[in-house]
Design a protein around this motif. Structure first.
Motif, PDB file in Angstrom:
ATOM      1  N   PRO A  50      10.586  13.019 -14.807  1.00 43.87           N
ATOM      2  CA  PRO A  50      11.384  14.158 -14.319  1.00 43.87           C
ATOM      3  C   PRO A  50      10.834  15.457 -14.908  1.00 43.87           C
ATOM      4  N   ALA A  51      10.930  16.530 -14.134  1.00 42.90           N
ATOM      5  CA  ALA A  51      10.320  17.811 -14.517  1.00 42.90           C
ATOM      6  C   ALA A  51      10.739  18.270 -15.912  1.00 42.90           C
ATOM      7  N   GLN A  52      12.015  18.053 -16.256  1.00 37.99           N
ATOM      8  CA  GLN A  52      12.489  18.581 -17.551  1.00 37.99           C
ATOM      9  C   GLN A  52      11.881  17.835 -18.736  1.00 37.99           C
ATOM     10  N   HIS A  53      11.284  16.673 -18.482  1.00 37.91           N
ATOM     11  CA  HIS A  53      10.664  15.904 -19.564  1.00 37.91           C
ATOM     12  C   HIS A  53       9.150  16.070 -19.619  1.00 37.91           C
ATOM     13  N   ALA A  54       8.604  16.874 -18.722  1.00 36.15           N
ATOM     14  CA  ALA A  54       7.143  16.964 -18.615  1.00 36.15           C
ATOM     15  C   ALA A  54       6.501  17.461 -19.898  1.00 36.15           C
ATOM     16  N   GLU A  55       7.065  18.536 -20.442  1.00 37.97           N
ATOM     17  CA  GLU A  55       6.458  19.121 -21.643  1.00 37.97           C
ATOM     18  C   GLU A  55       6.473  18.121 -22.802  1.00 37.97           C
ATOM     19  N   GLY A  56       7.604  17.455 -22.949  1.00 39.77           N
ATOM     20  CA  GLY A  56       7.745  16.467 -24.010  1.00 39.77           C
ATOM     21  C   GLY A  56       6.761  15.313 -23.834  1.00 39.77           C
ATOM     22  N   ALA A  57       6.630  14.848 -22.610  1.00 42.11           N
ATOM     23  CA  ALA A  57       5.721  13.727 -22.346  1.00 42.11           C
ATOM     24  C   ALA A  57       4.289  14.116 -22.662  1.00 42.11           C
ATOM     25  N   VAL A  58       3.893  15.296 -22.248  1.00 42.30           N
ATOM     26  CA  VAL A  58       2.521  15.755 -22.501  1.00 42.30           C
ATOM     27  C   VAL A  58       2.270  15.864 -23.999  1.00 42.30           C
ATOM     28  N   ALA A  59       3.240  16.425 -24.737  1.00 44.72           N
ATOM     29  CA  ALA A  59       3.074  16.584 -26.192  1.00 44.72           C
ATOM     30  C   ALA A  59       2.911  15.225 -26.865  1.00 44.72           C
ATOM     31  N   LEU A  60       3.711  14.263 -26.430  1.00 43.54           N
ATOM     32  CA  LEU A  60       3.645  12.915 -26.991  1.00 43.54           C
ATOM     33  C   LEU A  60       2.302  12.257 -26.695  1.00 43.54           C
ATOM     34  N   MET A  61       1.841  12.413 -25.455  1.00 38.66           N
ATOM     35  CA  MET A  61       0.577  11.796 -25.063  1.00 38.66           C
ATOM     36  C   MET A  61      -0.570  12.391 -25.866  1.00 38.66           C
ATOM     37  N   ARG A  62      -0.494  13.678 -26.132  1.00 39.88           N
ATOM     38  CA  ARG A  62      -1.603  14.344 -26.832  1.00 39.88           C
ATOM     39  C   ARG A  62      -1.735  13.908 -28.285  1.00 39.88           C
ATOM     40  N   GLU A  63      -0.701  13.184 -28.801  1.00 38.30           N
ATOM     41  CA  GLU A  63      -0.805  12.716 -30.188  1.00 38.30           C
ATOM     42  C   GLU A  63      -1.759  11.537 -30.324  1.00 38.30           C
ATOM     43  N   LEU A  64      -2.077  10.885 -29.222  1.00 40.76           N
ATOM     44  CA  LEU A  64      -3.009   9.759 -29.266  1.00 40.76           C
ATOM     45  C   LEU A  64      -4.362  10.171 -28.715  1.00 40.76           C
ATOM     46  N   PRO A  65      -5.462   9.590 -29.234  1.00 41.38           N
ATOM     47  CA  PRO A  65      -6.797   9.979 -28.741  1.00 41.38           C
ATOM     48  C   PRO A  65      -6.948   9.791 -27.226  1.00 41.38           C
ATOM     49  N   GLU A  66      -6.332   8.708 -26.695  1.00 46.13           N
ATOM     50  CA  GLU A  66      -6.499   8.464 -25.260  1.00 46.13           C
ATOM     51  C   GLU A  66      -5.641   9.393 -24.396  1.00 46.13           C
ATOM     52  N   GLY A  67      -4.840  10.231 -25.069  1.00 47.40           N
ATOM     53  CA  GLY A  67      -4.016  11.181 -24.301  1.00 47.40           C
ATOM     54  C   GLY A  67      -4.250  12.621 -24.705  1.00 47.40           C
ATOM     55  N   ARG A  68      -5.325  12.821 -25.454  1.00 46.74           N
ATOM     56  CA  ARG A  68      -5.587  14.128 -26.059  1.00 46.74           C
ATOM     57  C   ARG A  68      -5.629  15.266 -25.050  1.00 46.74           C
ATOM     58  N   GLU A  69      -6.079  14.947 -23.833  1.00 40.42           N
ATOM     59  CA  GLU A  69      -6.178  16.011 -22.830  1.00 40.42           C
ATOM     60  C   GLU A  69      -5.143  15.885 -21.729  1.00 40.42           C
ATOM     61  N   ALA A  70      -3.996  15.315 -22.071  1.00 36.27           N
ATOM     62  CA  ALA A  70      -2.939  15.146 -21.077  1.00 36.27           C
ATOM     63  C   ALA A  70      -2.507  16.500 -20.539  1.00 36.27           C
TER      64      ALA A  70
END
Lengths: 97, 352, 375
Positions: B294-314
């Motif tokens: 959902p749109a309101q969770h997008a920022e949070g999801a991206v921040a979380l993904m960027r904490e892992l190497p495989e999500g660094r450029e989310a």
């Protein structure tokens, strides 16, 4: 038609004009290219490559001139709309300024 | 190992020391047994008897629901920068399980080997599978080996099937997607396809380009454990990001709008695409997945993904919409738009 | 990438689009000749940036689209002969002949290989002396020098197992055919930049003067195309009909002399058929007599081409700019990239494929509104 991509000449090998080949860098891809049709090519030049052959050498001066005309347009836009649009590029047969 | 029988009773050529696979290696007899004796110790957990047995038994005591998937791997060339068919076979199936929201647990592995295939190459592939399995934290617990006539196998085909555990309450799928959801991807496009293509077409990349094959289940787990309602996950493999999203749009009966300036394509991939006349949106990836929240969770999801190497450029690359159901529209760099349909077949390099 | 990114710059695109909007006072029809230009226009939506009265007509500059059906049938037939390796550029594999395409034949077991350069086919011939290697030489003037070099190299290496199906065509006769057509709507042309890098601009100067149409030699990136359009409409608005060169960084008036020389050495000009346009005099190339041993059609004399099944395909009307692809009754219905009736739907440069791929929404009548309007 005619997908042709610009690249930078890295080296030129061979004495016979029709056999001259070399490496060309297209961004970060390096490929072997045939230089038979650009006999004066030298490392550092930019060429246009089609199906493995360089078909033309890029003329930086001409490129700068054409982009310069567009800069003038951008300036004209930002100042005001002007009726005097800059002249177009010269036709074949006319000398370039 | 048994001592060799007396020469007068045996074929004079000692097959067991052959550097290449023979038909007999798939015959189920001693040669196959010897081959497995050589290859299986390369896999983690190989002391378990199940690898030589017909099947493996796993305890499901705490497991409420299982995810189950299978995939076959037929890549050419078998070895390419950043990986090989073995690594793909492990990561690909791990990722299929992860896209269901499951925790991958065990894999099976079936090999179809062409007569004449070098044993040393086979060992290399198995070592690669072992390394990938270890990195992913899963075990290969059962398998099969077959040999086919020369000319009928392209070297080696691998099938892996995988079982994963679905934590309760997790239901991931296109049916959850809502209009207005954000579409996120974990990195740039086309690395795998270009690495494989480059190996085939003998292209040199400077800097070198490698396949992006990587397990994504930890990235998924991190999202699911955070409580963010993940509506859908899908890995963007064959057919690329475009095909993946068109499929989802059609299943969900929604449209999707993509932002051209947010979709990342590395310089080497971009250059290769320019030369071959290919569109990066359709290039295969082996370490990229689409995450729809959902749109309101997008920022949070991206921040979380960027904490892992495989999500660094989310990054958020688009959103779903009620408009143009089943279709993808790309918002281009000049304020113009174009459709991004499913490709009818494989992308072929062009000169025109 | 240098010489690419600068010509996709958003600020430059915007400036040019606005300038075009200010210059145009009346409706005009301009044809972009080259399929690569069509592709760029439709992919980047450049026509969405133009004032309403300015109509871009997509020309026949797609060698894949205009290759006569008979040539494809020949390639299909030759590739099924014993011992033959057929080499082709990727573009040609999906184009339908009278009944089949090369990709289908490949799936049935024919040895058909994609090459990126004609010299790759010569190398395959050298590496496989026991096989017959045939190269499907398609293209406009841009590709002719490369194809000529393949034959020249084969001769120098004394290869006896290499030959070529020649399907080379020339642009100027097609432009003349369009100008001379009774219902011609085209008032100005964007000439194909890479064709002119080989041939130079003299032929087009003559056409511009004789037929009183402005012709602007134009590149392929968004900035090039919009700059070419700007130069063309300026001429249209004041009534001049000169040859101009927008693509001067690549195109010289004299063209590429060594390339033209080798083409003339290997090929001669002949009449040729064009899919959708019919037979045009002096519009094709054929191997000169001294090189005829490299002609695959002589080496593999085949059966006469099967008559094409009647079809609702309106490729000809699309290729001459009479209609836009969505106006064809078969478009997106009987004719799709999966089941194409004609070449413009299959080739990535084809107008029909470009519209099907990038403009599906306009079929439904929903036309997107760009961020900045220029009227």
């Amino acid at each position: 038609m005619c997908l042709a991509v610009p690249g930078r000449v890295i080296n030129v090998v061979g004495d016979e004009p029709l056999d001259r080949i070399g490496q060309v860098a297209f961004g970060s891809v390096v490929r072997r290219v045939n230089f038979a049709y650009v006999p004066d090519v030298a490392p550092g030049d930019y060429v246009i490559v089609h199906v493995g052959f360089a078909i033309s050498r890029l003329d930086q001066e001409a490129a700068d001139y054409a982009l310069g005309l567009i800069s003038e347009l951008e300036q004209a836009n930002s100042e005001s709309f002007s009726a005097d649009c800059p002249a177009g590029l010269p036709s074949a047969g006319e000398g370039r300024p | 190992m048994e001592s060799s029988p007396s020469p007068s009773l045996q074929c004079p050529r000692p097959l067991h020391s052959s550097p290449v696979i023979q038909m007999a290696h798939g015959g189920g007899g001693r040669l196959m047994s010897e081959l497995l004796g050589r290859l299986l110790p390369l896999l983690p957990g190989s002391e378990k008897p199940s690898l030589r047995h017909d099947g493996a038994v796993v305890s499901v005591a705490d497991w409420e629901r299982l995810a189950f998937t299978t995939d076959s791997y037929v890549v050419n060339p078998l070895f390419f920068p950043g990986g090989d068919i073995g690594k793909l076979a492990v990561n690909g199936t791990v990722n299929d399980l992860a896209m269901c929201g499951a925790v991958p647990k065990v894999l099976s592995c079936a090999l179809i080997i062409e007569e004449g295939f070098p044993v040393a190459s086979l060992e290399r592939v198995l070592r690669s599978m072992a390394a990938a399995a270890e990195l992913a934290g899963i075990e290969i617990i059962t398998g099969d080996t077959k040999v086919v006539d020369r000319g009928k196998g392209d070297g080696l085909y691998i099938n892996t099937a995988g079982i994963g555990v679905l934590p309760s309450g997790i239901l991931i799928g296109p049916q959850n997607i809502q209009a207005g959801d954000a579409i996120i991807i974990n990195g740039d496009l086309g690395r795998h396809a270009v690495a494989v293509m480059g190996a085939r077409a003998d292209m040199v990349f400077d800097p070198p380009i490698e396949s992006d094959s990587i397990p994504l289940h930890r990235l998924v787990r991190s999202l699911l454990e955070s409580g963010i309602p993940v509506h859908c996950l899908r890995d963007a493999t064959r057919g690329g990001l475009a095909s993946t999203l068109v499929e989802l749009a059609e299943s969900a009966e929604l449209g999707m709008r993509l932002f051209d300036d947010k979709i990342a394509v590395g310089e080497s991939v971009r250059s290769a695409c320019e030369i071959l006349g290919l569109d990066p949106l359709y290039l295969a990836n082996e370490g990229r997945c689409v995450v729809i929240v959902p749109a309101q969770h997008a920022e949070g999801a991206v921040a979380l993904m960027r904490e892992l190497p495989e999500g660094r450029e989310a990054v958020v690359i688009g959103r779903t919409t009620k408009e143009h159901k089943g279709m993808l529209v790309l918002e281009g760099p000049y304020g113009t738009e174009r459709c991004v349909p499913m490709l009818s077949g494989e992308q072929l390099p062009r000169i025109c | 990438m240098k010489y690419v990114e600068e010509y996709r710059d958003g600020a430059r695109v915007k400036a040019l689009a606005q300038a075009i909007g200010r210059v145009v006072t009346r409706p005009w029809c301009i044809m972009e000749v080259c399929g690569g230009q069509t592709h760029s226009i439709v992919k980047y939506g450049l026509d969405q940036l133009l004032p309403g009265g300015l109509d871009l007509i997509h020309g026949p500059g797609c060698p894949v689209c205009v290759t006569p059906t008979e040539k494809i049938d020949t390639a299909v037939w030759v590739s099924q002969q014993p011992n033959v390796i057929l080499c082709s550029f990727g573009d040609m594999l999906r184009v339908p002949g009278s009944s089949e395409d090369l990709l289908t034949i490949k799936a049935r077991g024919a040895d058909i290989r994609i090459v990126h350069s004609p010299l790759d086919a010569v190398a395959i011939a050298r590496q496989n002396p026991e096989r017959e290697v045939v190269f499907f030489a398609v293209g406009f003037e841009t590709t002719a020098p490369a194809n000529a070099m393949a034959v020249y190299a084969a001769r120098r290496q004394a290869l006896t197992n290499f030959s070529m199906i020649v399907a080379q065509v020339l642009v100027p006769p097609a432009i003349l055919a369009i100008l001379q057509a009774e219902d011609n709507r085209v008032q100005g042309f964007l000439a194909a930049g890479h064709v002119c890098s080989i041939m130079g601009t003299n032929e087009y100067e003559l056409i511009a003067a004789t037929h009183r149409v402005p012709i602007v030699v134009t590149g392929f990136e968004p900035v090039d195309i919009l700059q070419g359009i700007l130069m063309c409409v300026r001429q249209l608005e004041v009534g001049t009909s000169a040859l101009e060169n927008q693509y001067a960084r690549v195109v010289r008036p004299e063209g590429n002399s060594p390339a033209k020389a080798l083409v003339a050495e290997v090929f001669e000009i002949v009449g040729s058929g064009w899919r959708g346009l019919g037979e045009l005099a002096g519009s094709g190339l054929a191997l000169r007599e001294v090189y005829q041993s490299y002609d695959a059609e002589l080496r593999f004399p085949g059966p006469c081409s099967v008559t094409a099944r009647p079809s609702t395909c309106q490729a000809g009307a699309v290729l001459t700019g009479q209609i836009k692809p969505p106006h064809c009754p078969a478009f997106a219905k009987a004719c799709t990239p999966e089941h194409p009736l004609g070449a413009p739907m299959v080739s990535t440069e084809g107008a029909c494929a470009a519209y099907y791929h990038y403009r599906r929404r306009s079929i439904d009548g929903v036309v997107p509104v760009p961020e900045f309007t220029v009227s």
